[in-house]
Scaffold this motif. Structure first.
Motif, PDB file in Angstrom:
ATOM      1  N   SER A  21       0.811  -1.221   0.000  1.00 17.24           N
ATOM      2  CA  SER A  21       0.000   0.000   0.000  1.00 17.24           C
ATOM      3  C   SER A  21       0.842   1.268   0.000  1.00 17.24           C
ATOM      4  N   ALA A  22       2.029   1.213   0.627  1.00 19.31           N
ATOM      5  CA  ALA A  22       2.885   2.399   0.719  1.00 19.31           C
ATOM      6  C   ALA A  22       3.529   2.759  -0.617  1.00 19.31           C
ATOM      7  N   PHE A  23       3.524   1.826  -1.556  1.00 18.53           N
ATOM      8  CA  PHE A  23       4.265   2.030  -2.799  1.00 18.53           C
ATOM      9  C   PHE A  23       3.371   2.115  -4.036  1.00 18.53           C
ATOM     10  N   MET A  34       4.165   9.553   7.393  1.00 15.48           N
ATOM     11  CA  MET A  34       5.100  10.677   7.323  1.00 15.48           C
ATOM     12  C   MET A  34       5.710  10.763   5.923  1.00 15.48           C
ATOM     13  N   THR A  35       6.213  11.918   5.577  1.00 12.63           N
ATOM     14  CA  THR A  35       6.710  12.173   4.223  1.00 12.63           C
ATOM     15  C   THR A  35       7.787  11.190   3.794  1.00 12.63           C
ATOM     16  N   ALA A  36       8.704  10.877   4.685  1.00 14.87           N
ATOM     17  CA  ALA A  36       9.847  10.026   4.333  1.00 14.87           C
ATOM     18  C   ALA A  36       9.573   8.545   4.556  1.00 14.87           C
ATOM     19  N   TYR A  37       8.296   8.168   4.636  1.00 13.78           N
ATOM     20  CA  TYR A  37       7.953   6.787   4.979  1.00 13.78           C
ATOM     21  C   TYR A  37       8.513   5.773   3.977  1.00 13.78           C
ATOM     22  N   THR A  38       8.215   5.964   2.695  1.00 14.16           N
ATOM     23  CA  THR A  38       8.654   4.973   1.711  1.00 14.16           C
ATOM     24  C   THR A  38      10.177   4.909   1.627  1.00 14.16           C
ATOM     25  N   GLN A  39      10.843   6.034   1.824  1.00 19.18           N
ATOM     26  CA  GLN A  39      12.309   6.037   1.820  1.00 19.18           C
ATOM     27  C   GLN A  39      12.847   5.150   2.943  1.00 19.18           C
ATOM     28  N   MET A 134      14.222  -4.279  15.050  1.00 21.13           N
ATOM     29  CA  MET A 134      12.976  -3.993  14.338  1.00 21.13           C
ATOM     30  C   MET A 134      13.147  -2.933  13.261  1.00 21.13           C
ATOM     31  N   VAL A 135      12.552  -3.222  12.087  1.00 22.76           N
ATOM     32  CA  VAL A 135      12.436  -2.259  10.994  1.00 22.76           C
ATOM     33  C   VAL A 135      10.988  -2.311  10.511  1.00 22.76           C
ATOM     34  N   GLY A 136      10.550  -1.269   9.795  1.00 24.78           N
ATOM     35  CA  GLY A 136       9.195  -1.271   9.229  1.00 24.78           C
ATOM     36  C   GLY A 136       8.319  -0.175   9.785  1.00 24.78           C
ATOM     37  N   GLY A 137       7.032  -0.435   9.880  1.00 27.27           N
ATOM     38  CA  GLY A 137       6.122   0.622  10.300  1.00 27.27           C
ATOM     39  C   GLY A 137       4.870   0.074  10.997  1.00 27.27           C
ATOM     40  N   LEU A 138       4.123   0.988  11.507  1.00 25.59           N
ATOM     41  CA  LEU A 138       4.443   2.376  11.782  1.00 25.59           C
ATOM     42  C   LEU A 138       5.256   2.471  13.075  1.00 25.59           C
ATOM     43  N   THR A 139       6.187   3.411  13.107  1.00 29.29           N
ATOM     44  CA  THR A 139       7.026   3.586  14.283  1.00 29.29           C
ATOM     45  C   THR A 139       6.195   3.730  15.547  1.00 29.29           C
ATOM     46  N   ASN A 140       5.147   4.535  15.473  1.00 30.52           N
ATOM     47  CA  ASN A 140       4.344   4.862  16.649  1.00 30.52           C
ATOM     48  C   ASN A 140       3.208   3.897  16.907  1.00 30.52           C
ATOM     49  N   VAL A 141       3.069   2.884  16.055  1.00 33.31           N
ATOM     50  CA  VAL A 141       1.973   1.932  16.254  1.00 33.31           C
ATOM     51  C   VAL A 141       2.553   0.515  16.342  1.00 33.31           C
ATOM     52  N   CYS A 142       2.650  -0.193  15.229  1.00 29.07           N
ATOM     53  CA  CYS A 142       3.036  -1.601  15.276  1.00 29.07           C
ATOM     54  C   CYS A 142       4.461  -1.824  15.782  1.00 29.07           C
ATOM     55  N   VAL A 143       5.382  -0.959  15.397  1.00 30.34           N
ATOM     56  CA  VAL A 143       6.755  -1.097  15.893  1.00 30.34           C
ATOM     57  C   VAL A 143       6.799  -0.829  17.392  1.00 30.34           C
ATOM     58  N   LYS A 161      16.464   3.391  13.442  1.00 26.10           N
ATOM     59  CA  LYS A 161      15.842   4.702  13.287  1.00 26.10           C
ATOM     60  C   LYS A 161      15.572   5.083  11.844  1.00 26.10           C
ATOM     61  N   ASP A 162      16.531   4.824  10.949  1.00 23.58           N
ATOM     62  CA  ASP A 162      16.374   5.230   9.553  1.00 23.58           C
ATOM     63  C   ASP A 162      15.659   4.176   8.710  1.00 23.58           C
ATOM     64  N   CYS A 163      15.147   3.135   9.363  1.00 20.37           N
ATOM     65  CA  CYS A 163      14.425   2.080   8.653  1.00 20.37           C
ATOM     66  C   CYS A 163      13.034   1.851   9.231  1.00 20.37           C
ATOM     67  N   VAL A 164      12.516   2.843   9.936  1.00 26.75           N
ATOM     68  CA  VAL A 164      11.135   2.811  10.416  1.00 26.75           C
ATOM     69  C   VAL A 164      10.481   4.142  10.050  1.00 26.75           C
ATOM     70  N   GLY A 165       9.158   4.122   9.897  1.00 28.65           N
ATOM     71  CA  GLY A 165       8.426   5.337   9.549  1.00 28.65           C
ATOM     72  C   GLY A 165       7.113   5.394  10.291  1.00 28.65           C
ATOM     73  N   GLY A 166       6.738   6.602  10.702  1.00 25.49           N
ATOM     74  CA  GLY A 166       5.527   6.775  11.489  1.00 25.49           C
ATOM     75  C   GLY A 166       4.389   7.415  10.725  1.00 25.49           C
ATOM     76  N   SER A 167       3.302   7.670  11.436  1.00 29.78           N
ATOM     77  CA  SER A 167       2.138   8.307  10.819  1.00 29.78           C
ATOM     78  C   SER A 167       2.383   9.796  10.584  1.00 29.78           C
ATOM     79  N   SER A 168       3.333  10.358  11.311  1.00 28.05           N
ATOM     80  CA  SER A 168       3.767  11.749  11.121  1.00 28.05           C
ATOM     81  C   SER A 168       5.168  11.871  11.694  1.00 28.05           C
ATOM     82  N   ASP A 169       5.847  12.959  11.370  1.00 30.74           N
ATOM     83  CA  ASP A 169       7.191  13.168  11.907  1.00 30.74           C
ATOM     84  C   ASP A 169       7.166  13.248  13.428  1.00 30.74           C
ATOM     85  N   ASP A 170       6.196  13.969  13.968  1.00 26.28           N
ATOM     86  CA  ASP A 170       6.113  14.122  15.422  1.00 26.28           C
ATOM     87  C   ASP A 170       5.833  12.787  16.110  1.00 26.28           C
TER      88      ASP A 170
END
Length: 205
Positions: A21-23, A34-39, A134-143, A161-170
């Protein structure tokens, strides 16, 4: 307390919900990112490949819900809309991104935490795991929820840190801070983890 080593005992890499879904263009996955999620998800491939090269077991997770929504529980009471429904293209693991193989460990889950309602505990015992990376998403939820459950089960938990992404930067930053609060030195960069995997293999030789 003093930080523990990055890897203690036997490490296992958990690849959490890196799904198509992210891609997919113009695909409504029902979850803000968050903006950098797919990266970050693409960056995770480096850690996955390093784990494979250094004999670190890798476990892939896929959040998936039945189409009749019977197993969503309270997941739709907050910001998220309907997401990860079985049979939809976006729910499948992003095989080309993570390099999924036919013989990989794959666990489907109905809840955010990788421990809830799955056989993860049994698999980790079989692998004699001590440290969960752990890597993946979302940082603030499943991770985050998997990290907290792993922490309470006395695993050493690390998040890349650089291999997880959240619902927002904050939300991403807050979750990383919360995990670091539980285990000092838990939040690490991919270069550190890749180096640690290599050192772990060399020490085991």
């Amino acid at each position: 307390m003093a930080a523990q080593p990055l890897l203690v005992g036997n490490p296992v890499l958990l690849v959490i919900d890196i799904q198509k879904s992210a891609f997919l263009e113009n695909y409504d996955g029902g979850i803000p990112k968050m903006t950098a999620y797919t990266q970050a998800m693409r960056q995770a491939r480096k850690v996955i490949d390093a784990a494979r090269a250094n004999d670190v077991p890798v476990i892939f997770f896929q959040e998936a819900h039945r189409p009749n929504m019977v197993d969503f529980g309270r997941e739709l009471d907050g910001t998220e809309d309907v997401h990860c429904v079985e049979g939809r293209e976006g729910t499948e693991i992003a095989e080309d991104i993570v390099g999924l193989r036919p013989d990989d460990y794959v666990i489907k889950k109905r809840r955010y935490s990788c421990f809830i309602g799955t056989d993860l505990d049994i698999l980790l015992r079989g692998l004699r795991a001590d440290t969960l990376v752990m890597v993946g998403g979302l940082t603030n939820v499943c991770v985050h929820y998997t990290f907290a459950d792993g922490h309470q089960k006395d695993f050493y938990c690390r998040v890349v840190k650089d291999c997880v992404g959240g619902s927002s930067d904050d939300a991403h930053d807050a979750a990383l801070n919360a995990m670091e609060y539980l285990q000092t030195g838990a939040v690490r960069m991919s270069e550190e983890v890749i180096s640690a995997f290599s050192s772990h293999k060399a020490a085991a030789a």
